[in-house]
Design an enzyme around this catalytic site. Structure first.
Site, PDB file in Angstrom:
ATOM      1  N   LYS A 204     -13.255  10.564   1.499  1.00  0.00           N
ATOM      2  CA  LYS A 204     -13.768  11.812   2.066  1.00  0.00           C
ATOM      3  C   LYS A 204     -15.279  11.716   2.120  1.00  0.00           C
ATOM      4  CE  LYS A 204     -13.638  16.846   1.460  1.00  0.00           C
ATOM      5  NZ  LYS A 204     -13.136  17.945   0.605  1.00  0.00           N
ATOM      6  N   LYS A 256     -11.003  11.384   5.620  1.00  0.00           N
ATOM      7  CA  LYS A 256     -11.520  12.641   6.160  1.00  0.00           C
ATOM      8  C   LYS A 256     -13.035  12.530   6.281  1.00  0.00           C
ATOM      9  CE  LYS A 256     -11.630  17.638   5.245  1.00  0.00           C
ATOM     10  NZ  LYS A 256     -11.247  18.733   4.320  1.00  0.00           N
TER      11      LYS A 256
END
Length: 332
Positions: A204, A256
């Protein structure tokens, strides 16, 4: 010139033959997107009496508990793979206590959705403190304002148990704390919730594209998350984080954002043998919606092309705010 001099060389190999008709193109298509591969992120706001539109994300709302149930039922009827739940509490505090409270909005929402759809839909929940803390960080803070990794892990373990007891199928630890997957797996297993799976937000990145999401969850963050989310330029580090999460018991790993990190998605897919997810995030959604609203692009075609690119990079599962629209487009 003679006829012989003007004659052109005709190609023997003609790739266009297989593009001639829609049926041929479908026959040899290399990458398909199916509704069952899509997960719809949804927001539920404590105390809301009607859905609240999110200005920077046209078409997306903060749900009431009732409208959330309706949205989950629609997702199930369309054959989506799941929903990812985010809770927006009425009050926040320094420790994010609402995330652990069985009567907190996220845990109530899990219970609501599970009761509504049963096993027709995979019910997932965000396992992070940022929506519940008055400082907006994903973890507990030290007296000098730094995020305390290990104290946060203890809070995540409690949050995992609360979500499991609410009936969740899959938890999504998104805080990027070192060791979070191992602690959550241990807590779930010790609490006799070994059937609850973990979708780890493994790679992320500290992205500029998260902006609209912060409006969506009424974020209290002042500053950034660069001490725990990854540097956008680092791909090897992303793969390393993924491998650590697999070792610690992650059932699915996620990258992400998606679009600016398709190379990371591909590298991760090559590195692991568990399913790989990618989150088509708020800023990616809002850019397409804004361009389409100005008539600059064909929205529906852009939506499907975007999702296809994420699948082509290697994602088995895609979290996207277009999940419902995409399912309808794919069914045509």
């Amino acid at each position: 010139m003679t006829d012989e001099q003007t004659e052109i060389s005709r190609p023997v190999i003609r790739p266009r033959r297989l593009r001639r008709t829609p049926a041929l193109r479908r026959l040899v298509g290399e990458t398909q997107v199916r509704a069952s591969q899509l997960v719809l992120p949804v927001f539920v706001r404590e105390g809301a009496t009607e859905p609240v539109p999110i200005g920077s994300m046209p078409g997306v709302v903060q749900h009431t508990r009732d409208s959330l149930k309706a949205a989950a039922l629609e997702a199930a009827e369309l054959g989506l793979g799941g929903v990812m739940l985010f809770g927006i509490p009425a009050t926040k505090d320094a420790t994010g206590s609402g995330a652990i409270d069985p009567t907190g909005i996220l845990n109530l929402a899990i219970n609501d959705v599970v009761a509504e759809v049963g096993d027709q839909l995979t019910v997932m929940s965000d396992l992070c403190l940022d929506e519940f803390t008055d400082h907006g960080h994903c973890g507990l803070l030290t007296p000098d304002g730094e995020v305390d990794n290990d104290k946060t892990l203890a809070a995540y373990a409690e949050m995992a148990i609360a979500q499991a007891e609410a009936g969740v199928d899959m938890v999504g630890p998104s805080g990027m704390m070192d060791g979070q997957v191992a602690v959550i797996r241990q807590a779930l297993d010790a609490g006799e919730h070994s059937g609850v799976s973990i979708l780890a937000y493994s790679a992320k990145y500290a992205s500029a594209f998260f902006g609209p999401f912060r409006e969506a969850v009424d974020s209290s963050l002042d500053g950034d998350r660069k001490t725990y989310q990854q540097d956008p330029g680092n791909v090897r580090e992303g793969v390393r984080e993924v491998l650590l999460d697999v070792e610690q018991g992650a059932d699915i790993v996620m990258v992400k954002p998606a679009l600016a990190y398709l190379d990371v998605v591909a590298r991760v897919r090559d590195a692991v043998d568990v399913p790989v997810a990618a989150y088509n995030i708020s800023g990616e959604y809002s850019m397409v919606e804004a361009a389409a609203a100005h008539g600059w692009i064909d929205r529906d075609a852009a939506v499907l092309e975007t999702l296809t690119s994420i699948r082509r990079a290697g994602a088995d599962v895609i979290l996207t705010y277009w999940a419902v629209d995409a399912a309808r487009l794919l069914a045509r």
